[in-house]
Design an enzyme around this catalytic site. Structure first.
Site, PDB file in Angstrom:
ATOM      1  CD  GLU B  44      -3.053  -0.920   2.286  1.00 41.03           C
ATOM      2  OE1 GLU B  44      -3.992  -1.724   2.281  1.00 41.03           O
ATOM      3  OE2 GLU B  44      -2.900  -0.056   3.179  1.00 41.03           O
ATOM      4  CD  GLU B  55      -3.948   7.771   7.606  1.00 39.46           C
ATOM      5  OE1 GLU B  55      -3.628   6.838   8.378  1.00 39.46           O
ATOM      6  OE2 GLU B  55      -4.345   7.584   6.454  1.00 39.46           O
TER       7      GLU B  55
END
Lengths: 417, 278
Positions: B44, B55
């Protein structure tokens, strides 16, 4: 009319992490049941608390000296007289009450100028819920009195230091908290931004402004206004002041954005030194909604700027973006200098010290020509006590012709601290 | 065609994540190649967005480092072209960058360009199933996979909506919250995997996995793969803060990758046949 699928033309929607989607669906359902259909008498309790705790209705006052100055009838919708000193309580009280009906135990909120944070802290104390407020470190320094107010009402204030430490970062951090604690927590968003149902929910809670103003102006002046002016950052006071006039075609609606120090953009530095997303922004996706944004050519969000913390945001409510595209709302802007000057003018001519956000609307009143028409309503979205330190500093940096001499207070001891 | 499905066919997949361009373009190339050498089955690649709402602090900092070093979508695509790895590549980014790319609004130009440079699929943390049809259509047009995240809170109709649209693998979010390395593995993982037992796409678990033991436990519990981001980004950040040589940081990443991959393999050996599947 208050219900919709979360889209305003091409704008709006629900662009959030999957972890939040169930909570947003739950909220959309609660919004329909309680805030639209008045299940369990929610709206009755809300209106009762707005009256007894919030001090509504607020007056619509004819501004005598401004009317004389501009040769038109100027009316002030006095949201600065709402408990807490700003329109923000209308939404905060509505959402905290809604969270209570939904059985949530904990409230989180973001704040820029601190007005939404203080309103949420007050509403949580009033209704007995725990409250945590995320606030950028830069805004904490600019808005110290509001930080103390939140703490006095029992809220925790969590500093956010990533990025430039303003509203954009505070919203992102509050979304992260919500994604972590979504099961028992409600996020009281402070403006008509974010994923559906927030833009509709916040507009409906703020629509009390124009609901009252429309009746008041008809009683006082026997007519509808020719124009309504409200400052616009995220746009909650703007949508509140416009909502009940949207169907009145003869009423022009002006959203006054922060022109900051310049409308130019520095792509290299990633800075747009203004907060005029309706005037200069482009379509994109931020904080849960498709709307107009200050962004660079790659789609990275720019750092905005305004002398007023409450307008300092790179996005704007999706419904406002749609109303601008549809030609129903006219976006205009007023720069930092003109806003400071307008702050002093309103303080001196009308005895009302406005919030710096609000001062932008009065800056446009000064600049505008005949277009505003005979009868104008300006939404006084908040009072300026929180801004005194900033105004003294910002006035000292400029040659503001209409400012009083503040040197004697500003010198040596660090202003009003 | 996407090469993602075959990567899951040969046993438990190790799926590492790094933010591309962290802390700079050249080092980042070496770091991704080190992960491939360490046994990555799918990689990824994070294309940094200025407002990464999903995040935690580790990847937020990586995003800041990468953007400050000049990362843009075009440079990201150049990076992918230059990258010398065999593993399938998945682009992880936020929707605004996909939506804004190219001359016309909408996801198609981004997907077209990504397909040209060899990206096999996409993960978009701020794009729930409800808003995903334009991107799904663009992925179909270019034979790419669209990976969706399933959260511990995802139930009922939402699961069905995702199942109808997902391809490549489903990203099983191991716990509520944001990305970030954790000291333990969440109990929510087992329940999430059980809800997805009859899905016919591979199930890769991420959010919080940081050691070989975590990888082992998650695969033993039924996962077809493990996604590891923050624990690897931590190694990059530590190297950057201590001015370590790029080759040393790359060696540490490769070693960590081997640890995680070995853990996943051990987990597969312990795997008891699922009662519902026998």
């Amino acid at each position: 009319m208050s219900t919709n699928d979360g889209k305003f033309g091409d704008y709006g929607g629900q662009y959030v992490p999957e972890a939040l989607m169930p909570a947003i669906e739950e909220l959309a359902d609660a919004y329909e049941r309680y805030a639209v259909e008045n299940e369990d008498g929610f709206l009755d309790e809300f209106r009762c608390r707005l009256r007894d705790f919030g001090g509504r209705p607020t007056p619509l006052q004819r501004a005598e000296r401004l009317s004389e100055r501009y040769g038109r009838e100027v009316y002030l919708k006095r949201e600065d007289l709402v408990h807490g000193g700003a329109h923000k309580l209308n939404n905060a009280l509505g959402q905290v009450l809604l969270a209570k009906y939904m059985g949530k135990e904990r409230i989180i909120a973001e704040t820029g100028a601190g007005q939404h944070g203080t309103a949420t802290a007050m509403a949580c104390a009033h209704l007995g819920l725990d409250c945590e407020v995320y606030m950028g470190t830069r805004d904490i320094n600019r808005q110290r009195p509001n930080v103390f107010r939140m703490r006095l009402n029992g809220a925790a204030v969590n500093p956010v230091s990533v990025g430039r430490g303003t509203l954009k970062e505070a919203i992102s951090e509050t979304m992260r908290d919500w994604a972590t604690n979504v099961e028992d927590t409600h996020y009281v968003i402070g403006s008509v931004v974010g994923p559906h149902p927030f833009p509709s929910l916040v507009r409906d809670f703020q629509a009390v402004i124009s609901e009252e103003a429309r009746e008041q102006i008809r009683t006082r002046a026997g007519t509808l206004p020719d124009s309504v002016l409200a400052c616009a950052g995220g746009g909650s006071n703007t949508m509140g002041a416009f909502a009940r006039f949207l169907d009145d075609e003869g009423v022009d609606l002006y959203a006054v954005e922060a022109g900051g120090s310049s409308l130019d953009v520095d792509e290299e530095a990633g800075v747009a030194p203004n907060s005029a997303s309706l005037t200069t922004g482009s379509e994109g996706v931020l904080h849960g909604a498709r709307t107009k944004l200050l962004q660079d050519r790659h789609g990275q969000i720019m750092e905005s700027h305004s002398v007023s913390s409450g307008l300092d945001y790179a996005g704007v409510g999706p419904e406002l973006a749609h109303l601008v595209d549809a030609g129903r709302v006219t976006p205009v802007n007023v720069d930092d200098d003109a806003a400071i000057s307008a702050f002093h003018r309103l303080s001196q001519l009308e005895g009302i010290i406005p919030a710096l956000e609000t001062a932008h609307a009065f800056g446009y009143l000064e600049d505008a020509g005949e277009d505003l028409g005979e009868t104008v309503i300006v939404n006084v979205s908040g009072r300026g006590d929180k801004d005194l330190e900033s105004v003294i500093e910002e006035t000292a940096k400029r040659d503001v012709k209409n400012a009083p001499d503040l040197d004697v207070f500003a010198g040596g001891t660090g202003g009003l601290r | 065609m996407s090469r993602v499905p075959e990567a899951f066919a040969a046993g438990p997949a190790f799926v590492p994540y790094l933010a591309v361009g962290d802390p700079d373009y050249e080092s980042s190339l070496e770091y991704v190649e080190a992960l491939a050498r360490g046994g990555a089955d799918v990689i990824e690649l994070g294309l940094p967005f200025s407002e990464p709402v999903a995040e935690g602090p580790t990847i937020q900092s990586a995003v800041v480092r990468s953007l400050e070093a000049g990362m843009t979508p075009e440079r990201f695509f150049g990076f992918v072209e230059e990258l010398d790895v065999d593993a399938p590549l998945v682009c992880m980014t936020y929707y605004n960058l996909i939506y804004r790319f190219g001359d016309e609004r909408g996801p198609e130009p981004f997907v077209r360009r990504a397909a040209e440079v060899g990206i096999d699929g996409f993960v978009v943390p701020d794009l729930p199933a409800e808003e995903s049809d334009p991107l799904r259509a663009a992925c179909d047009a270019h034979d790419r996979d669209l990976i969706f995240i399933v959260a511990p809170t995802t139930r009922g109709e939402r699961l069905e909506r995702i199942m109808e649209r997902v391809s490549g693998y489903v990203y099983v979010q191991a716990r509520l919250g944001t990305t970030g390395a954790r000291a333990d593995v969440s109990d929510q993982t087992d329940a999430s995997l059980a809800r997805l037992a009859d899905w016919d796409v591979p199930k890769a678990v991420g959010f919080g996995i940081s050691t070989g033991e975590h990888a082992e436990r998650v695969v033993a519990a039924g996962a077809d793969g493990v996604i590891v981001g923050s624990a690897l980004v931590d190694i990059v950040a530590d190297g950057h803060e201590n001015d370590a040589a790029t080759s040393d940081v790359a060696a540490r990443l490769e070693e960590k990758a081997r640890e995680l991959k070995a853990g996943a393999r051990r987990g597969a050996e312990q795997r008891v046949p699922h009662p519902e599947r026998t």
